[in-house]
Design an enzyme around this catalytic site. Structure first.
Site, PDB file in Angstrom:
ATOM      1  N   LYS A  22      -3.196   7.917  19.936  1.00 13.63           N
ATOM      2  CA  LYS A  22      -2.475   7.136  18.915  1.00 13.63           C
ATOM      3  C   LYS A  22      -2.160   8.014  17.708  1.00 13.63           C
ATOM      4  O   LYS A  22      -1.027   8.016  17.216  1.00 13.63           O
ATOM      5  CB  LYS A  22      -3.341   5.949  18.463  1.00 13.63           C
ATOM      6  CG  LYS A  22      -2.884   5.292  17.174  1.00 13.63           C
ATOM      7  CD  LYS A  22      -3.736   4.117  16.788  1.00 13.63           C
ATOM      8  CE  LYS A  22      -5.009   4.431  16.050  1.00 13.63           C
ATOM      9  NZ  LYS A  22      -4.866   4.792  14.614  1.00 13.63           N
ATOM     10  N   ARG A  92      -0.958   1.058   7.663  1.00 14.30           N
ATOM     11  CA  ARG A  92      -1.120   1.929   6.508  1.00 14.30           C
ATOM     12  C   ARG A  92      -0.564   3.324   6.749  1.00 14.30           C
ATOM     13  O   ARG A  92      -0.025   3.961   5.859  1.00 14.30           O
ATOM     14  CB  ARG A  92      -2.600   2.001   6.148  1.00 14.30           C
ATOM     15  CG  ARG A  92      -2.796   2.649   4.819  1.00 14.30           C
ATOM     16  CD  ARG A  92      -4.043   3.405   4.689  1.00 14.30           C
ATOM     17  NE  ARG A  92      -4.001   4.153   3.433  1.00 14.30           N
ATOM     18  CZ  ARG A  92      -3.568   5.385   3.335  1.00 14.30           C
ATOM     19  NH1 ARG A  92      -3.124   6.009   4.389  1.00 14.30           N
ATOM     20  NH2 ARG A  92      -3.557   5.988   2.169  1.00 14.30           N
ATOM     21  N   ARG A 121      -8.137   4.267   0.467  1.00 11.11           N
ATOM     22  CA  ARG A 121      -7.091   5.098   1.065  1.00 11.11           C
ATOM     23  C   ARG A 121      -5.925   5.382   0.121  1.00 11.11           C
ATOM     24  O   ARG A 121      -4.792   4.985   0.372  1.00 11.11           O
ATOM     25  CB  ARG A 121      -6.618   4.477   2.385  1.00 11.11           C
ATOM     26  CG  ARG A 121      -7.763   4.253   3.340  1.00 11.11           C
ATOM     27  CD  ARG A 121      -7.343   3.777   4.679  1.00 11.11           C
ATOM     28  NE  ARG A 121      -6.905   4.858   5.545  1.00 11.11           N
ATOM     29  CZ  ARG A 121      -6.607   4.691   6.829  1.00 11.11           C
ATOM     30  NH1 ARG A 121      -6.696   3.502   7.363  1.00 11.11           N
ATOM     31  NH2 ARG A 121      -6.208   5.710   7.554  1.00 11.11           N
ATOM     32  N   PRO A 122      -6.194   6.089  -0.969  1.00 13.72           N
ATOM     33  CA  PRO A 122      -5.100   6.463  -1.879  1.00 13.72           C
ATOM     34  C   PRO A 122      -4.155   7.458  -1.202  1.00 13.72           C
ATOM     35  O   PRO A 122      -4.503   8.038  -0.166  1.00 13.72           O
ATOM     36  CB  PRO A 122      -5.825   7.128  -3.046  1.00 13.72           C
ATOM     37  CG  PRO A 122      -7.132   7.578  -2.501  1.00 13.72           C
ATOM     38  CD  PRO A 122      -7.489   6.644  -1.385  1.00 13.72           C
ATOM     39  N   ILE A 123      -2.970   7.672  -1.794  1.00 11.36           N
ATOM     40  CA  ILE A 123      -2.033   8.636  -1.200  1.00 11.36           C
ATOM     41  C   ILE A 123      -1.704   9.753  -2.193  1.00 11.36           C
ATOM     42  O   ILE A 123      -0.665  10.393  -2.095  1.00 11.36           O
ATOM     43  CB  ILE A 123      -0.742   7.955  -0.677  1.00 11.36           C
ATOM     44  CG1 ILE A 123      -0.042   7.165  -1.792  1.00 11.36           C
ATOM     45  CG2 ILE A 123      -1.027   7.082   0.511  1.00 11.36           C
ATOM     46  CD1 ILE A 123       1.401   6.813  -1.443  1.00 11.36           C
ATOM     47  N   ASP A 124      -2.617   9.972  -3.148  1.00 12.56           N
ATOM     48  CA  ASP A 124      -2.359  10.997  -4.169  1.00 12.56           C
ATOM     49  C   ASP A 124      -2.075  12.375  -3.561  1.00 12.56           C
ATOM     50  O   ASP A 124      -1.213  13.114  -4.046  1.00 12.56           O
ATOM     51  CB  ASP A 124      -3.539  11.060  -5.152  1.00 12.56           C
ATOM     52  CG  ASP A 124      -4.879  11.229  -4.454  1.00 12.56           C
ATOM     53  OD1 ASP A 124      -5.076  10.611  -3.390  1.00 12.56           O
ATOM     54  OD2 ASP A 124      -5.724  11.988  -4.951  1.00 12.56           O
ATOM     55  N   LEU A 125      -2.774  12.731  -2.491  1.00 14.53           N
ATOM     56  CA  LEU A 125      -2.578  14.064  -1.899  1.00 14.53           C
ATOM     57  C   LEU A 125      -1.207  14.173  -1.221  1.00 14.53           C
ATOM     58  O   LEU A 125      -0.579  15.231  -1.241  1.00 14.53           O
ATOM     59  CB  LEU A 125      -3.697  14.382  -0.900  1.00 14.53           C
ATOM     60  CG  LEU A 125      -5.102  14.465  -1.509  1.00 14.53           C
ATOM     61  CD1 LEU A 125      -6.173  14.591  -0.428  1.00 14.53           C
ATOM     62  CD2 LEU A 125      -5.187  15.654  -2.469  1.00 14.53           C
ATOM     63  N   ARG A 398      -4.682  -2.290  18.266  1.00 15.69           N
ATOM     64  CA  ARG A 398      -3.971  -1.252  17.501  1.00 15.69           C
ATOM     65  C   ARG A 398      -4.216   0.131  18.095  1.00 15.69           C
ATOM     66  O   ARG A 398      -3.400   1.030  17.924  1.00 15.69           O
ATOM     67  CB  ARG A 398      -4.435  -1.242  16.036  1.00 15.69           C
ATOM     68  CG  ARG A 398      -3.982  -2.436  15.225  1.00 15.69           C
ATOM     69  CD  ARG A 398      -4.401  -2.308  13.777  1.00 15.69           C
ATOM     70  NE  ARG A 398      -4.226  -0.935  13.352  1.00 15.69           N
ATOM     71  CZ  ARG A 398      -5.089  -0.239  12.588  1.00 15.69           C
ATOM     72  NH1 ARG A 398      -6.163  -0.829  12.133  1.00 15.69           N
ATOM     73  NH2 ARG A 398      -4.865   1.004  12.268  1.00 15.69           N
TER      74      ARG A 398
HETATM   75  N1  EPU Z   1      -7.554  10.519   0.899  1.00 18.51           N
HETATM   76  C1  EPU Z   1      -7.345  10.583  -0.466  1.00 18.51           C
HETATM   77  N2  EPU Z   1      -6.062  10.826  -0.923  1.00 18.51           N
HETATM   78  C2  EPU Z   1      -5.029  11.002  -0.058  1.00 18.51           C
HETATM   79  C3  EPU Z   1      -5.244  10.942   1.331  1.00 18.51           C
HETATM   80  C4  EPU Z   1      -6.533  10.697   1.785  1.00 18.51           C
HETATM   81  O1  EPU Z   1      -8.257  10.422  -1.261  1.00 18.51           O
HETATM   82  O2  EPU Z   1      -3.890  11.204  -0.532  1.00 18.51           O
HETATM   83  C5  EPU Z   1      -8.901  10.216   1.399  1.00 18.51           C
HETATM   84  C6  EPU Z   1      -8.933   8.898   2.168  1.00 18.51           C
HETATM   85  O3  EPU Z   1      -9.044   7.784   1.324  1.00 18.51           O
HETATM   86  C7  EPU Z   1     -10.119   9.092   3.077  1.00 18.51           C
HETATM   87  C8  EPU Z   1     -10.093  10.586   3.381  1.00 18.51           C
HETATM   88  O4  EPU Z   1      -9.290  11.184   2.349  1.00 18.51           O
HETATM   89  O5  EPU Z   1     -11.289   8.753   2.391  1.00 18.51           O
HETATM   90  C9  EPU Z   1      -9.508  10.931   4.738  1.00 18.51           C
HETATM   91  O6  EPU Z   1      -8.171  10.474   4.836  1.00 18.51           O
HETATM   92  P1  EPU Z   1      -7.074  11.201   5.718  1.00 18.51           P
HETATM   93  O7  EPU Z   1      -5.848  11.307   4.915  1.00 18.51           O
HETATM   94  O8  EPU Z   1      -7.633  12.435   6.339  1.00 18.51           O
HETATM   95  O9  EPU Z   1      -6.869  10.129   6.867  1.00 18.51           O
HETATM   96  P2  EPU Z   1      -5.532   9.412   7.311  1.00 18.51           P
HETATM   97  O10 EPU Z   1      -4.471  10.423   7.524  1.00 18.51           O
HETATM   98  O11 EPU Z   1      -5.254   8.262   6.434  1.00 18.51           O
HETATM   99  C10 EPU Z   1      -6.114   9.702   9.850  1.00 18.51           C
HETATM  100  C11 EPU Z   1      -6.229   8.791  11.029  1.00 18.51           C
HETATM  101  C12 EPU Z   1      -7.455   7.915  10.873  1.00 18.51           C
HETATM  102  C13 EPU Z   1      -8.684   8.822  10.776  1.00 18.51           C
HETATM  103  C14 EPU Z   1      -8.516   9.809   9.617  1.00 18.51           C
HETATM  104  C15 EPU Z   1      -9.632  10.803   9.478  1.00 18.51           C
HETATM  105  C16 EPU Z   1      -3.937   8.486  11.697  1.00 18.51           C
HETATM  106  C17 EPU Z   1      -2.773   7.583  11.849  1.00 18.51           C
HETATM  107  N3  EPU Z   1      -5.020   7.965  11.139  1.00 18.51           N
HETATM  108  O12 EPU Z   1      -5.989   8.842   8.718  1.00 18.51           O
HETATM  109  O13 EPU Z   1      -7.547   7.124  12.047  1.00 18.51           O
HETATM  110  O14 EPU Z   1      -9.819   8.048  10.570  1.00 18.51           O
HETATM  111  O15 EPU Z   1      -7.280  10.535   9.768  1.00 18.51           O
HETATM  112  O16 EPU Z   1      -9.795  11.512  10.660  1.00 18.51           O
HETATM  113  O17 EPU Z   1      -3.880   9.640  12.096  1.00 18.51           O
HETATM  114  C18 EPU Z   1      -8.264   5.318  13.362  1.00 18.51           C
HETATM  115  O18 EPU Z   1      -7.618   5.806  14.302  1.00 18.51           O
HETATM  116  O19 EPU Z   1      -9.080   4.383  13.509  1.00 18.51           O
HETATM  117  C19 EPU Z   1      -8.078   5.866  12.018  1.00 18.51           C
HETATM  118  C20 EPU Z   1      -8.423   5.207  10.926  1.00 18.51           C
END
Ligand code: EPU
Length: 427
Positions: A22, A92, A121-125, A398
């Site tokens: 996925k 999301r 799950r902020p998107i600041d990065l 999902r």
């Molecule tokens: N984070 C920030 N700021 C940002 C982005 C992330 O603080 O701008 C924090 C998040 O809040 C979190 C951590 O960094 O605490 C990790 O977030 P990351 O961005 O790495 O995760 P993601 O891209 O939102 C993907 C997977 C998730 C998986 C995570 C970690 C997809 C679609 N989703 O999420 O998958 O848990 O990486 O490996 O690729 C799942 O499949 O159940 C799932 C949640």
């Protein structure tokens, strides 16, 4: 509302073919918007998250065709740049469209995806990376208006955390930016490498995927291609855990065993016998599972947060006390109160869970709190005495394709009370 009714206590035995990933399929489908022409993506699982992604692509103007697990996305005459709020809310991770849209149309309007069941799950990065590449972003009342006053320009992007989504967004936009981009502290997940493999086949110049530093030389144009999505390492892990908690002997086929490099040692620590032959992983469970000493979720290649909930089920019936630390998401223990209802002994304090193994779990009515928490409850139902009903299984749909059907093929007894995957009809 659909639920899974599980008659527990049956030993699982046999083999399962792991589905496509996925978390690879979603960014690769977003990337099909960025490339010109008709992409053919093989091994795309039938999941509601994939369906939500296809709705966004259609909304942006793409034509979609599904043939079994293959998807054809034609982005030739697609030039949309706005994702409506209702579609952003459905999933999301729709934020990974930002880089693809900006790369293609040079402007984008999306809404902030907001928090979800597992954390803020902020998107600041993501926004930091886009700004580095020359994107101007106006944020008002949860609406993000993005434009590129001059050009998308290669840059050095140093991430303070190796965020998977932010790395993907940066890669997508940088692929077509002018000049060279260096992402420092990039996420190293296999899904990042899969996205880069797809983009490189389309003509991108990306090196270092799978490592902490990724270098992207921007190109003018990307042309559509064919690509097969890698196997889902979390789904493969979940099936292995299912074998472990039922005292089973199961094989998961079509995997990339190296992608489970942090998971397999934990299963061995729990007393399981693991053997690997090419892409097949076989697990033989011990008579009694051993405790997991201390498991900490980490970015890849560490133990994946997505496997934290299902392996906790294993710890609930292991001999002794196990400790699990959730390091990635702040609210990812929502399965704990449900496991307690089934007789588990778990204490949590912030990000730490201490699990005292019990002789057995007991069937109960439980609610799936999120995707992986839901799979943890199904595993609990498989090893529990009596009948377990897991409701709110829309979360499970999902991410797990034909979950109960696959488990029933290896001797589980699970009935779905209502069937609606929300999937599109084949044309
Ligand atoms: N984070 C920030 N700021 C940002 C982005 C992330 O603080 O701008 C924090 C998040 O809040 C979190 C951590 O960094 O605490 C990790 O977030 P990351 O961005 O790495 O995760 P993601 O891209 O939102 C993907 C997977 C998730 C998986 C995570 C970690 C997809 C679609 N989703 O999420 O998958 O848990 O990486 O490996 O690729 C799942 O499949 O159940 C799932 C949640």
């Amino acid at each position: 509302m659909a639920s899974l009714v599980i008659n527990g206590g049956r030993r699982l035995s046999g083999s399962i073919v792991a589905q496509g990933s996925k978390n690879s399929a979603l960014p690769i489908l977003a990337a099909t918007y960025l490339v010109n022409g008709k992409s053919v993506i093989h091994n795309c699982p039938r999941l509601s998250d994939v369906e939500s992604t296809l709705k966004i692509l259609e909304n942006l103007g793409c034509r979609i065709e599904r043939r079994g697990n293959d998807l054809v996305v034609d982005s030739t005459s697609a030039f949309g740049y706005e994702i409506p709020e209702n579609l952003m809310r459905e999933m999301r991770s729709s934020v990974i469209f930002l880089g693809a849209i900006l790369g293609k149309t040079k402007k984008a309007v999306i809404s902030t995806p907001g928090g979800c069941e597992i954390g803020l799950r902020p998107i600041d990065l993501h926004l930091f990376a886009m700004r580095k590449l020359g994107v101007e972003i106006n944020e008002e009342h949860g609406r993000l208006e993005c434009s590129i006053p001059k050009k998308l320009k290669g840059a050095k992007i140093t991430l303070t955390f190796p965020s998977v989504g932010a790395t993907e967004n940066a890669i997508l936009a940088a692929s077509v930016a002018e000049g060279t981009t260096t992402i420092i502290n990039a996420a190293r997940e296999p899904e990042i490498s899969d996205l880069c493999d797809f983009l490189n086949k389309c003509g991108a110049k990306i090196s270092g995927a799978g490592e902490s530093i990724i270098i992207i030389e921007g190109v003018k144009k990307l042309e559509a291609t064919e690509h097969a999505v890698i196997c889902d390492r979390i789904v493969a892990s979940t099936y292995l855990f299912a074998g472990a908690v039922t005292g089973g002997d199961i094989s998961v086929k079509n995997t990339v065993p190296a992608h489970l490099g942090a998971v397999l040692p934990v299963l061995e620590e729990a007393g399981c016998e693991i053997s690997i032959r090419c892409s097949e992983i076989r697990l033989k469970a011990p008579t009694k599972l051993h405790r997991i000493d201390k498991l900490i979720t980490q970015p890849y290649p560490g133990f994946p947060t997505d496997a934290q909930a299902p392996i906790m089920t294993l710890a609930t019936i292991a001999e002794g006390t196990s400790v699990i630390v959730e390091n990635i998401f702040e609210s990812r223990f929502k399965h704990v109160p449900e496991l307690l209802r089934m007789g588990a002994k778990i204490r949590t304090e912030g990000r730490v869970a201490v699990i005292d193994g019990v002789e057995r779990l007991y069937g109960a009515s439980v609610v799936s709190p999120d995707l992986r928490g839901g799979s943890a409850l199904v595993l609990a139902g498989l090893c529990a005495n009596g009948v377990t009903e897991v409701s709110e299984i829309k979360h499970i749909d999902r991410g797990y394709e034909n979950f109960e059907t696959n488990l029933c093929m290896i001797n589980a007894d699970i009935v779905r009370t209502e069937k609606d995957y929300g999937n599109r009809k084949e044309k």
